[in-house]
Design an enzyme around this catalytic site. Sequence first.
Site, PDB file in Angstrom:
ATOM      1  N   SER A  66      -0.862 -18.927  -9.009  1.00  0.00           N
ATOM      2  CA  SER A  66      -0.831 -19.822 -10.173  1.00  0.00           C
ATOM      3  C   SER A  66      -0.870 -19.048 -11.489  1.00  0.00           C
ATOM      4  O   SER A  66      -1.363 -17.912 -11.546  1.00  0.00           O
ATOM      5  CB  SER A  66      -2.022 -20.784 -10.118  1.00  0.00           C
TER       6      SER A  66
HETATM    7  N1  SAM Z   1      -4.479 -20.560  -6.613  1.00  0.00           N
HETATM    8  C1  SAM Z   1      -3.689 -19.803  -5.690  1.00  0.00           C
HETATM    9  C2  SAM Z   1      -3.492 -18.394  -6.209  1.00  0.00           C
HETATM   10  O1  SAM Z   1      -4.006 -18.090  -7.293  1.00  0.00           O
HETATM   11  O2  SAM Z   1      -2.830 -17.610  -5.539  1.00  0.00           O
HETATM   12  C3  SAM Z   1      -2.349 -20.423  -5.508  1.00  0.00           C
HETATM   13  C4  SAM Z   1      -2.300 -21.436  -4.440  1.00  0.00           C
HETATM   14  S1  SAM Z   1      -0.667 -21.988  -4.093  1.00  0.00           S
HETATM   15  C5  SAM Z   1      -0.185 -22.765  -5.580  1.00  0.00           C
HETATM   16  C6  SAM Z   1      -1.046 -23.354  -3.009  1.00  0.00           C
HETATM   17  C7  SAM Z   1      -1.443 -22.932  -1.614  1.00  0.00           C
HETATM   18  O3  SAM Z   1      -1.842 -24.099  -0.888  1.00  0.00           O
HETATM   19  C8  SAM Z   1      -0.290 -22.305  -0.814  1.00  0.00           C
HETATM   20  O4  SAM Z   1      -0.653 -21.046  -0.371  1.00  0.00           O
HETATM   21  C9  SAM Z   1      -0.093 -23.288   0.348  1.00  0.00           C
HETATM   22  O5  SAM Z   1       0.293 -22.658   1.552  1.00  0.00           O
HETATM   23  C10 SAM Z   1      -1.474 -23.913   0.451  1.00  0.00           C
HETATM   24  N2  SAM Z   1      -1.505 -25.207   1.159  1.00  0.00           N
HETATM   25  C11 SAM Z   1      -0.658 -26.262   1.058  1.00  0.00           C
HETATM   26  N3  SAM Z   1      -1.051 -27.264   1.872  1.00  0.00           N
HETATM   27  C12 SAM Z   1      -2.179 -26.830   2.514  1.00  0.00           C
HETATM   28  C13 SAM Z   1      -3.055 -27.408   3.475  1.00  0.00           C
HETATM   29  N4  SAM Z   1      -2.881 -28.638   3.965  1.00  0.00           N
HETATM   30  N5  SAM Z   1      -4.110 -26.669   3.902  1.00  0.00           N
HETATM   31  C14 SAM Z   1      -4.324 -25.420   3.430  1.00  0.00           C
HETATM   32  N6  SAM Z   1      -3.528 -24.820   2.515  1.00  0.00           N
HETATM   33  C15 SAM Z   1      -2.471 -25.522   2.056  1.00  0.00           C
END
Ligand code: SAM
Length: 224
Positions: A66
Amino acid sequence: MNFFSSDYKHAADEMVAEQIYARNIRDPQILEAFRQIPRQLFVDVSQKKLAYSDQPLPIGFGQTISQPYVVAYMIDAMQIDKSAWVLEVGTGSGYETAILARLAGNVFTVERISELSLRAQEVIAQIGLSNIEFRIGDGCLGWQEKAPFSHIVVTAASPEIPTALIDQLALGGKLLIPLGSAGGGQELTLIEKTPLGLKSQKILPVRFVPLIWNSASEKHSSKK
Ligand code: SAM
Protein backbone atom coordinates in the site's frame (compact mmCIF):
# COMPACT_ATOMS: atom_id res chain seq x y z
CA MET A 1 21.07 -3.57 13.14
CA ASN A 2 21.23 -0.76 10.59
CA PHE A 3 19.40 -1.65 7.37
CA PHE A 4 19.78 1.75 5.78
CA SER A 5 22.42 2.99 3.41
CA SER A 6 22.54 6.80 3.61
CA ASP A 7 20.47 7.01 0.39
CA TYR A 8 17.63 4.93 1.80
CA LYS A 9 17.79 6.74 5.16
CA HIS A 10 17.42 10.05 3.38
CA ALA A 11 14.53 8.67 1.29
CA ALA A 12 12.76 7.39 4.42
CA ASP A 13 13.14 10.74 6.21
CA GLU A 14 11.90 12.57 3.14
CA MET A 15 8.91 10.21 2.78
CA VAL A 16 7.91 10.90 6.38
CA ALA A 17 8.28 14.68 6.03
CA GLU A 18 6.63 15.12 2.62
CA GLN A 19 4.05 12.34 2.40
CA ILE A 20 3.00 11.79 6.02
CA TYR A 21 3.81 14.78 8.29
CA ALA A 22 2.84 17.27 5.58
CA ARG A 23 -0.57 15.55 5.29
CA ASN A 24 -1.25 16.09 8.97
CA ILE A 25 -0.22 12.84 10.57
CA ARG A 26 1.73 14.12 13.54
CA ASP A 27 1.92 11.30 16.10
CA PRO A 28 5.67 11.15 16.85
CA GLN A 29 5.62 7.38 17.43
CA ILE A 30 3.98 6.73 14.07
CA LEU A 31 6.44 9.03 12.29
CA GLU A 32 9.37 7.31 14.00
CA ALA A 33 8.08 3.84 13.03
CA PHE A 34 7.98 4.93 9.36
CA ARG A 35 11.54 6.29 9.65
CA GLN A 36 12.79 3.05 11.20
CA ILE A 37 11.16 0.30 9.11
CA PRO A 38 13.23 -0.24 5.93
CA ARG A 39 10.53 -0.18 3.22
CA GLN A 40 13.04 -1.15 0.51
CA LEU A 41 13.20 -4.67 2.02
CA PHE A 42 9.46 -5.17 1.52
CA VAL A 43 9.16 -4.21 -2.14
CA ASP A 44 9.98 -6.36 -5.16
CA VAL A 45 13.65 -6.19 -6.23
CA SER A 46 12.55 -4.56 -9.49
CA GLN A 47 10.83 -1.73 -7.53
CA LYS A 48 13.62 -0.80 -5.08
CA LYS A 49 14.19 2.62 -6.64
CA LEU A 50 10.53 3.42 -6.02
CA ALA A 51 10.41 2.00 -2.49
CA TYR A 52 9.78 5.41 -0.85
CA SER A 53 7.61 6.91 -3.58
CA ASP A 54 4.08 8.15 -2.95
CA GLN A 55 2.20 5.19 -4.46
CA PRO A 56 1.26 1.54 -4.06
CA LEU A 57 3.66 -0.87 -5.83
CA PRO A 58 3.20 -4.38 -7.24
CA ILE A 59 4.47 -7.25 -5.02
CA GLY A 60 3.50 -10.13 -7.33
CA PHE A 61 0.41 -12.40 -7.46
CA GLY A 62 -1.69 -9.40 -8.53
CA GLN A 63 -1.23 -7.77 -5.09
CA THR A 64 0.30 -4.48 -3.91
CA ILE A 65 2.22 -2.92 -1.05
CA SER A 66 0.00 0.00 0.00
CA GLN A 67 0.89 3.67 -0.45
CA PRO A 68 2.85 4.83 2.64
CA TYR A 69 0.40 7.66 3.40
CA VAL A 70 -2.57 5.28 3.35
CA VAL A 71 -0.80 2.91 5.76
CA ALA A 72 0.00 5.86 8.05
CA TYR A 73 -3.58 7.14 7.84
CA MET A 74 -4.98 3.72 8.76
CA ILE A 75 -2.67 3.28 11.72
CA ASP A 76 -3.29 6.82 12.96
CA ALA A 77 -7.07 6.29 12.77
CA MET A 78 -6.88 3.15 14.89
CA GLN A 79 -5.03 4.82 17.80
CA ILE A 80 -2.74 1.94 18.56
CA ASP A 81 -0.55 1.73 21.63
CA LYS A 82 1.51 -0.95 23.38
CA SER A 83 -1.61 -2.48 24.94
CA ALA A 84 -3.09 -3.19 21.48
CA TRP A 85 -3.83 -6.80 20.46
CA VAL A 86 -4.18 -6.51 16.71
CA LEU A 87 -5.51 -8.74 13.92
CA GLU A 88 -4.43 -7.81 10.40
CA VAL A 89 -6.26 -9.44 7.47
CA GLY A 90 -4.00 -9.35 4.38
CA THR A 91 -0.31 -9.46 5.31
CA GLY A 92 0.74 -8.62 1.74
CA SER A 93 4.40 -7.54 1.80
CA GLY A 94 4.40 -7.36 5.63
CA TYR A 95 5.27 -3.64 5.64
CA GLU A 96 2.11 -2.53 7.45
CA THR A 97 2.51 -5.54 9.76
CA ALA A 98 5.99 -4.33 10.73
CA ILE A 99 4.81 -0.75 11.39
CA LEU A 100 1.91 -2.08 13.47
CA ALA A 101 4.31 -4.27 15.44
CA ARG A 102 6.47 -1.25 16.34
CA LEU A 103 3.44 0.42 17.91
CA ALA A 104 1.27 -2.42 19.26
CA GLY A 105 1.77 -5.10 21.89
CA ASN A 106 0.99 -8.07 19.63
CA VAL A 107 0.08 -8.46 15.97
CA PHE A 108 -1.60 -11.49 14.38
CA THR A 109 -1.58 -11.39 10.60
CA VAL A 110 -3.35 -13.63 8.08
CA GLU A 111 -2.56 -13.92 4.36
CA ARG A 112 -4.15 -16.29 1.85
CA ILE A 113 -1.21 -16.34 -0.60
CA SER A 114 1.44 -18.51 1.03
CA GLU A 115 4.34 -17.12 -1.05
CA LEU A 116 3.59 -13.59 0.18
CA SER A 117 3.28 -14.65 3.80
CA LEU A 118 6.54 -16.60 3.69
CA ARG A 119 8.37 -13.70 2.06
CA ALA A 120 6.99 -11.28 4.70
CA GLN A 121 8.03 -13.68 7.47
CA GLU A 122 11.58 -13.75 6.12
CA VAL A 123 11.92 -9.97 5.95
CA ILE A 124 10.39 -9.46 9.38
CA ALA A 125 12.71 -12.08 10.92
CA GLN A 126 15.62 -10.22 9.35
CA ILE A 127 14.50 -6.97 10.99
CA GLY A 128 14.10 -8.77 14.30
CA LEU A 129 10.48 -7.99 15.22
CA SER A 130 9.23 -10.77 17.47
CA ASN A 131 5.72 -9.72 18.52
CA ILE A 132 4.07 -10.96 15.29
CA GLU A 133 2.36 -14.29 14.57
CA PHE A 134 1.63 -15.29 10.98
CA ARG A 135 -1.09 -17.50 9.57
CA ILE A 136 -1.63 -18.62 5.99
CA GLY A 137 -5.35 -18.92 5.28
CA ASP A 138 -8.64 -17.10 4.94
CA GLY A 139 -8.60 -13.92 7.00
CA CYS A 140 -12.37 -13.53 6.58
CA LEU A 141 -12.60 -16.19 9.28
CA GLY A 142 -10.45 -14.13 11.66
CA TRP A 143 -8.26 -15.97 14.16
CA GLN A 144 -10.65 -17.42 16.72
CA GLU A 145 -8.02 -18.80 19.13
CA LYS A 146 -6.45 -15.37 19.57
CA ALA A 147 -9.70 -13.35 19.84
CA PRO A 148 -10.93 -10.95 21.11
CA PHE A 149 -8.87 -8.26 19.39
CA SER A 150 -8.68 -4.64 20.46
CA HIS A 151 -8.04 -3.68 16.81
CA ILE A 152 -8.75 -5.38 13.48
CA VAL A 153 -7.43 -3.98 10.22
CA VAL A 154 -8.46 -5.35 6.84
CA THR A 155 -6.07 -4.35 4.04
CA ALA A 156 -8.25 -5.41 1.09
CA ALA A 157 -11.63 -4.08 -0.04
CA SER A 158 -14.96 -5.78 0.48
CA PRO A 159 -18.61 -4.79 -0.04
CA GLU A 160 -19.37 -6.36 3.34
CA ILE A 161 -17.71 -6.96 6.70
CA PRO A 162 -17.07 -10.65 7.43
CA THR A 163 -19.18 -11.57 10.48
CA ALA A 164 -16.32 -13.47 12.11
CA LEU A 165 -14.35 -10.24 12.33
CA ILE A 166 -17.17 -8.42 14.10
CA ASP A 167 -17.59 -11.37 16.46
CA GLN A 168 -13.86 -11.40 17.25
CA LEU A 169 -13.66 -7.67 17.97
CA ALA A 170 -13.51 -6.81 21.68
CA LEU A 171 -16.12 -4.50 23.19
CA GLY A 172 -14.66 -1.01 22.80
CA GLY A 173 -12.48 -2.27 19.94
CA LYS A 174 -11.92 -0.71 16.52
CA LEU A 175 -12.16 -2.36 13.10
CA LEU A 176 -10.90 -0.64 9.97
CA ILE A 177 -11.90 -1.88 6.51
CA PRO A 178 -12.11 -0.46 2.97
CA LEU A 179 -15.79 -0.97 2.13
CA GLY A 180 -16.85 -1.07 -1.51
CA SER A 181 -16.37 -3.06 -4.67
CA ALA A 182 -13.07 -3.83 -6.39
CA GLY A 183 -13.73 -1.71 -9.47
CA GLY A 184 -15.92 0.97 -7.90
CA GLY A 185 -15.78 3.52 -5.09
CA GLN A 186 -14.39 2.37 -1.77
CA GLU A 187 -14.45 4.13 1.60
CA LEU A 188 -12.06 3.33 4.39
CA THR A 189 -14.52 2.75 7.23
CA LEU A 190 -13.85 2.80 10.97
CA ILE A 191 -16.18 0.66 13.05
CA GLU A 192 -16.31 0.82 16.83
CA LYS A 193 -17.99 -1.85 18.93
CA THR A 194 -19.88 -0.07 21.69
CA PRO A 195 -22.30 -1.42 24.32
CA LEU A 196 -25.08 0.08 22.15
CA GLY A 197 -23.94 -1.64 18.96
CA LEU A 198 -21.62 -0.83 16.05
CA LYS A 199 -20.73 2.78 15.30
CA SER A 200 -19.48 3.28 11.75
CA GLN A 201 -17.71 6.23 10.14
CA LYS A 202 -16.41 6.66 6.58
CA ILE A 203 -13.02 8.31 6.85
CA LEU A 204 -11.21 8.26 3.49
CA PRO A 205 -11.95 7.36 -0.15
CA VAL A 206 -9.47 4.64 -1.16
CA ARG A 207 -8.66 2.04 -3.80
CA PHE A 208 -7.61 -1.41 -2.58
CA VAL A 209 -7.32 -4.86 -4.15
CA PRO A 210 -10.34 -7.08 -3.37
CA LEU A 211 -10.74 -9.14 -0.22
CA ILE A 212 -11.24 -12.72 -1.41
CA TRP A 213 -14.13 -14.57 0.21
CA ASN A 214 -14.14 -18.34 0.09
CA SER A 215 -17.25 -20.45 0.44
CA ALA A 216 -16.83 -20.98 4.21
CA SER A 217 -16.61 -17.27 4.95
CA GLU A 218 -19.42 -16.44 2.49
CA LYS A 219 -21.86 -18.61 4.41
CA HIS A 220 -21.44 -16.43 7.49
CA SER A 221 -21.30 -13.04 5.85
CA SER A 222 -23.25 -10.04 7.06
CA LYS A 223 -24.22 -6.78 5.42
CA LYS A 224 -23.15 -3.52 7.03
N1 SAM B 1 -0.80 -3.50 3.69
C1 SAM B 1 -0.14 -4.47 2.88
C2 SAM B 1 1.29 -4.04 2.62
O1 SAM B 1 1.68 -2.97 3.12
O2 SAM B 1 2.00 -4.76 1.93
C3 SAM B 1 -0.82 -4.62 1.57
C4 SAM B 1 -1.90 -5.62 1.57
S1 SAM B 1 -2.54 -5.93 -0.04
C5 SAM B 1 -3.25 -4.40 -0.50
C6 SAM B 1 -3.96 -6.93 0.40
C7 SAM B 1 -3.60 -8.35 0.79
O3 SAM B 1 -4.80 -9.00 1.24
C8 SAM B 1 -3.08 -9.19 -0.39
O4 SAM B 1 -1.83 -9.71 -0.08
C9 SAM B 1 -4.14 -10.29 -0.54
O5 SAM B 1 -3.60 -11.53 -0.94
C10 SAM B 1 -4.71 -10.35 0.87
N2 SAM B 1 -6.04 -10.97 0.96
C11 SAM B 1 -7.12 -10.81 0.15
N3 SAM B 1 -8.16 -11.56 0.59
C12 SAM B 1 -7.72 -12.22 1.71
C13 SAM B 1 -8.32 -13.15 2.61
N4 SAM B 1 -9.58 -13.56 2.49
N5 SAM B 1 -7.56 -13.61 3.63
C14 SAM B 1 -6.28 -13.22 3.79
N6 SAM B 1 -5.66 -12.35 2.97
C15 SAM B 1 -6.37 -11.85 1.94
